[in-house]
Design a protein around this motif. Structure first.
Motif, short mmCIF file in Angstrom:
data_model
loop_
_atom_site.label_atom_id
_atom_site.label_comp_id
_atom_site.label_asym_id
_atom_site.label_seq_id
_atom_site.Cartn_x
_atom_site.Cartn_y
_atom_site.Cartn_z
N GLN A 82 26.86 22.23 19.70
CA GLN A 82 26.33 22.78 20.99
C GLN A 82 27.26 23.68 21.57
O GLN A 82 28.49 22.95 21.60
N LEU A 90 22.43 22.92 27.76
CA LEU A 90 22.03 24.03 26.31
C LEU A 90 21.77 25.04 26.71
O LEU A 90 21.11 25.85 27.88
N GLU A 113 21.97 25.33 19.74
CA GLU A 113 22.66 24.32 18.61
C GLU A 113 22.82 24.84 17.15
O GLU A 113 21.49 25.78 17.58
#
Length: 206
Positions: A82, A90, A113
């Motif tokens: 990540q 994220l 990711e």
């Protein structure tokens, strides 16, 4: 009487997968072959044998008494790498590699990711983002989620114009950068300064 020994390679969901390269040790290493349909078979006299599996440049070994159990299972983990910003959200786009004797491409983040099936091991991962670079070791057998986080960099005077990481790049006030040693340049006569951003916080420079 010999046993038909079957060595299997499964992914994290329990599905047989290819391709694994298998060896076994009885005083010396011997080639057993490569998996086809996730498995490879050989007739061996029953014994406590050391088997090895190589897949995606990662190596695992395990002892097994084939007299008690003739199915030798190796299983990968779904390793997720990540990239998070300073707030923990994220973010994209990070380029990921992993090191097992040499560097190998892992992929680029999508939705913050990127994942790959890998045999569990202590692996060195790297992340590249906005011309900054970070590395970390992780035992994926214990934790298969590898998180990298940036720090927010703010020029308090608004005079920072460029940053150097092997080459000069335009600086945008408040940009997210990985914690690495970075040279910053200013347009108000203030001397260039090296600074390593701290992940997960706002870092104020001149």
């Amino acid at each position: 009487q010999m046993k038909n020994v079957e060595v299997q390679l499964m992914d994290s969901s329990g599905t047989l997968m290819d391709t694994g390269t298998v060896k076994y040790y009885t005083g010396a290493w011997h080639d057993l072959g490569s998996t086809s349909g996730g498995k490879v078979n050989v007739d061996l006299l029953p014994a406590n044998i050391l088997f090895s599996m190589d897949n995606q440049f990662v190596h695992n070994e395990k002892w097994q008494d084939t007299g008690g159990n003739a199915t030798v299972l190796f299983q990968t983990k779904k390793v997720v790498v990540q990239l998070k910003d300073s707030t923990g959200a994220l973010m994209d786009t990070g380029t990921v590699k992993y090191y097992t004797g040499s560097w190998h491409a892992f992929g680029t983040t999508s939705g913050g990711e990127v994942s790959m099936e890998l045999l569990p091991a202590n692996i060195l991962f790297s992340m590249d983002y906005a011309f900054t670079h970070a590395e970390r070791w992780q035992n994926t057998g214990l934790n298969e989620t590898v998180a990298f986080q940036t720090g927010k960099v703010t020029s308090a005077t608004g005079t920072c114009t460029q940053y150097y990481t092997g080459g000069w790049h335009a600086f945008t006030n408040g940009m997210e950068l990985l914690p690495s040693n970075i040279l910053f340049q200013f347009n108000d006569g203030n001397p260039q300064a090296w600074f390593t951003p701290v992940a997960g916080v706002t870092n104020n420079i001149h």
